[in-house]
Design an enzyme around this catalytic site. Structure first.
Site, PDB file in Angstrom:
ATOM      1  N   LYS A 204       5.996  33.957  41.291  1.00  0.00           N
ATOM      2  CA  LYS A 204       5.866  33.635  39.858  1.00  0.00           C
ATOM      3  C   LYS A 204       5.067  32.343  39.662  1.00  0.00           C
ATOM      4  CE  LYS A 204       6.358  33.097  35.556  1.00  0.00           C
ATOM      5  NZ  LYS A 204       5.806  33.967  34.551  1.00  0.00           N
ATOM      6  N   CYS A 258       4.175  27.578  30.030  1.00  0.00           N
ATOM      7  CA  CYS A 258       4.232  28.096  31.402  1.00  0.00           C
ATOM      8  C   CYS A 258       3.152  27.496  32.280  1.00  0.00           C
ATOM      9  CB  CYS A 258       4.058  29.610  31.385  1.00  0.00           C
ATOM     10  SG  CYS A 258       5.136  30.398  30.203  1.00  0.00           S
TER      11      CYS A 258
HETATM   12  N1  SAJ Z   1      -7.023  29.725  28.279  1.00  0.00           N
HETATM   13  C1  SAJ Z   1      -8.335  29.259  28.285  1.00  0.00           C
HETATM   14  N2  SAJ Z   1      -9.303  30.098  28.738  1.00  0.00           N
HETATM   15  C2  SAJ Z   1      -9.036  31.364  29.176  1.00  0.00           C
HETATM   16  C3  SAJ Z   1      -7.713  31.830  29.168  1.00  0.00           C
HETATM   17  C4  SAJ Z   1      -6.709  30.981  28.705  1.00  0.00           C
HETATM   18  O1  SAJ Z   1      -8.608  28.112  27.913  1.00  0.00           O
HETATM   19  O2  SAJ Z   1      -9.988  32.058  29.575  1.00  0.00           O
HETATM   20  C5  SAJ Z   1      -5.939  28.839  27.799  1.00  0.00           C
HETATM   21  C6  SAJ Z   1      -5.243  29.371  26.551  1.00  0.00           C
HETATM   22  O3  SAJ Z   1      -5.955  29.062  25.403  1.00  0.00           O
HETATM   23  C7  SAJ Z   1      -3.898  28.661  26.644  1.00  0.00           C
HETATM   24  C8  SAJ Z   1      -3.652  28.562  28.145  1.00  0.00           C
HETATM   25  O4  SAJ Z   1      -4.910  28.771  28.767  1.00  0.00           O
HETATM   26  O5  SAJ Z   1      -3.972  27.373  26.096  1.00  0.00           O
HETATM   27  C9  SAJ Z   1      -2.644  29.558  28.692  1.00  0.00           C
HETATM   28  O6  SAJ Z   1      -2.856  30.837  28.104  1.00  0.00           O
HETATM   29  P1  SAJ Z   1      -2.778  32.202  28.950  1.00  0.00           P
HETATM   30  O7  SAJ Z   1      -3.133  33.316  28.031  1.00  0.00           O
HETATM   31  O8  SAJ Z   1      -3.575  32.071  30.180  1.00  0.00           O
HETATM   32  O9  SAJ Z   1      -1.275  32.280  29.444  1.00  0.00           O
HETATM   33  P2  SAJ Z   1       0.175  32.180  28.759  1.00  0.00           P
HETATM   34  O10 SAJ Z   1       0.710  30.811  29.003  1.00  0.00           O
HETATM   35  O11 SAJ Z   1       0.180  32.661  27.360  1.00  0.00           O
HETATM   36  O12 SAJ Z   1       0.984  33.238  29.668  1.00  0.00           O
HETATM   37  C10 SAJ Z   1       1.018  33.051  31.076  1.00  0.00           C
HETATM   38  C11 SAJ Z   1       0.681  34.393  31.748  1.00  0.00           C
HETATM   39  N3  SAJ Z   1       0.423  34.181  33.165  1.00  0.00           N
HETATM   40  C12 SAJ Z   1      -0.654  34.724  33.800  1.00  0.00           C
HETATM   41  O13 SAJ Z   1      -1.501  35.350  33.219  1.00  0.00           O
HETATM   42  C13 SAJ Z   1      -0.750  34.502  35.261  1.00  0.00           C
HETATM   43  C14 SAJ Z   1       1.835  35.381  31.539  1.00  0.00           C
HETATM   44  O14 SAJ Z   1       1.593  36.580  32.255  1.00  0.00           O
HETATM   45  C15 SAJ Z   1       3.146  34.738  32.025  1.00  0.00           C
HETATM   46  O15 SAJ Z   1       4.245  35.625  31.871  1.00  0.00           O
HETATM   47  C16 SAJ Z   1       3.379  33.509  31.183  1.00  0.00           C
HETATM   48  O16 SAJ Z   1       2.310  32.579  31.450  1.00  0.00           O
HETATM   49  C17 SAJ Z   1       4.729  32.915  31.548  1.00  0.00           C
HETATM   50  O17 SAJ Z   1       5.672  33.048  30.743  1.00  0.00           O
HETATM   51  O18 SAJ Z   1       4.883  32.405  32.668  1.00  0.00           O
END
Ligand code: SAJ
Length: 415
Positions: A204, A258
């Site tokens: 995880k 997360c």
């Molecule tokens: N972000 C960027 N650029 C991108 C993708 C995301 O700047 O190309 C930023 C987003 O804007 C945000 C942050 O990253 O601020 C995180 O967003 P995210 O969509 O990557 O992830 P979370 O936090 O919404 O959800 C993550 C997910 N983990 C993975 O994809 C490995 C989700 O599957 C998990 O269940 C979740 O964390 C969790 O609860 O742990």
């Protein structure tokens, strides 16, 4: 059918409890927060998430889901409570501890305990197992079964991913993992993989850390590209055409509850120093400061400047504002006595005042887009141009079309 108590009715606990109830289990959802329980008893979830309301209401209507403040005897206990970061950048496991103490009062031989909350390696066996042994005398793997089954669902797509994603389940022994598998397979269509506790806990953390490292690389590329005056979006677009390259999009920082947190859980009990993971975390944490600096550079010549921020939540189309890059950016601007006005109709529990659209744009010197909510597509930019004092747009998500913005008389800047 077995009875299941789900402890913690947040983003993960509530959908999981509803899903289990809709698939035949007798479920009691437990939460310590009176307001949450009251809202749920009145039939409305306290969380905004597509399709959640429907599955919650059908679970309540079927009589299979009850919500309560106090734990009761059960066959299975699922712990789904928050594990935030404390001031020392370590996991605050106090909610897991309290849940384990509660379980100790009700657990009986043959029961199953599952930890879902993201935790540092060894938490399930040492903390949950340790507390239950100390308080009830029951031994994990011998008198009762103990598993770790992390959630992996993406906010904004929680219900879809809860059903369709694969799951990884760790058990203190094979029987613990298999019994947990039986429960999750009642609603999970994705594959379920079984392993030991420590490996599942680490998997995880590795998943979210992988994303943090990839984002740090992307964000650092954006800073390097700006020195060369190269468009980083073009670089990433072309690089990603290679079959083995998959760089994420740079942005104003990495938010949420997360990804900015889990890398620290990996690092907290290890001897190794100067890790790549820690450096990447620092790169991502620095991004909002870099964005604030850029904003200041773009408006330095204005007297009493006003900054309009679009996007208070941590990512697009969700209401969650936890660890949002907007928080650090606004703080930097306010520290320099710059007026900031935030427009985000989706955001909930935001630290700063939110304004209406026209108020936020009126006499503004720069519109900074931090999050690309779909609702911003409907904004009349011609009207925005009339309302603003200076026509500058700083688009940190590549959301607008450059030509259109320039055509409307704005200066356009991106990351
Ligand atoms: N972000 C960027 N650029 C991108 C993708 C995301 O700047 O190309 C930023 C987003 O804007 C945000 C942050 O990253 O601020 C995180 O967003 P995210 O969509 O990557 O992830 P979370 O936090 O919404 O959800 C993550 C997910 N983990 C993975 O994809 C490995 C989700 O599957 C998990 O269940 C979740 O964390 C969790 O609860 O742990």
């Amino acid at each position: 059918m077995e009875k299941i108590c789900v402890m913690g009715l947040g983003y993960i606990g509530l959908p999981t409890a509803s899903m289990l109830a809709n698939n035949g289990y007798d479920v009691v959802g437990i939460d310590v927060n009176d307001k949450v329980i009251e809202k749920l008893k009145n039939g409305s979830p306290h969380i905004e998430e597509p399709d959640l309301k429907g599955i919650f209401i059908s679970a309540m209507d079927s009589g299979k889901l009850k919500v309560a403040k106090k734990l009761e005897k059960s066959d299975v206990f699922i712990i789904s409570v928050p594990t935030p970061l404390n001031k020392e950048n370590e996991a605050d496991l106090s909610y897991v501890e309290s849940a384990s103490i509660e379980i100790s009062k009700f657990i009986e031989k043959g029961n199953l305990v599952i930890l879902e909350s993201t935790s540092p390696p060894n938490t399930t066996e040492n903390l949950v197992g340790g507390i239950i042994l100390e308080n009830s005398g029951l031994r994990p793997g011998k008198d009762y079964l103990l598993s770790f089954c992390p959630e992996r669902v993406l906010p904004g797509k929680i219900i879809y991913e809860l059903v369709n994603n694969s799951r990884i389940i760790g058990g203190i022994n094979k029987e613990s993992a298999s019994r947990a598998e039986k429960i999750y397979s009642s609603f999970v269509k994705g594959k379920i993989y079984l392993t030991d506790l420590k490996t599942a806990e680490f998997v995880k953390l590795a998943e979210n850390t992988y994303r943090d490292v990839n984002l740090a690389f992307s964000n650092e590329l954006s800073l390097i590209c700006s020195e060369y005056d190269i468009n980083v979006r073009d670089v990433i677009k072309f690089a990603n055409m290679h079959p083995r390259v998959d760089i994420l999009n740079p942005g104003p920082g990495v938010g949420g509850h997360c990804i900015p947190i889990d890398p620290w859980f990996i690092l907290q009990n290890i001897k190794m120093r100067d890790t790549l993971i820690e450096k990447c975390r620092k790169v991502n944490k620095e991004m909002p400061v870099m964005v604030a600096r850029k904003i200041i550079e773009l408006i330095w010549d204005k007297s009493n400047p006003k900054v309009t921020i679009f996007g208070a939540s941590y990512k697009e189309n969700i209401s969650d504002t936890r660890e949002s890059p907007a928080l650090a950016i606004i703080e930097e601007l306010l520290n320099r006595k710059i007026e900031v006005s935030v427009y985000d109709p989706l955001a909930e529990n935001f630290k700063y005042k939110l304004s209406g659209l026209e108020d936020s744009l009126g006499k503004s010197d720069i519109l900074v887009l931090l999050v690309g909510h779909n609702i911003y597509r409907d904004i009349d930019l011609k009207r925005a141009a009339k309302l603003m004092r200076t026509k500058i747009i700083f688009d940190t998500r590549n959301f607008f079309r450059r030509e259109e913005i320039i055509g409307l008389g704005f200066q356009y800047f991106s990351i």
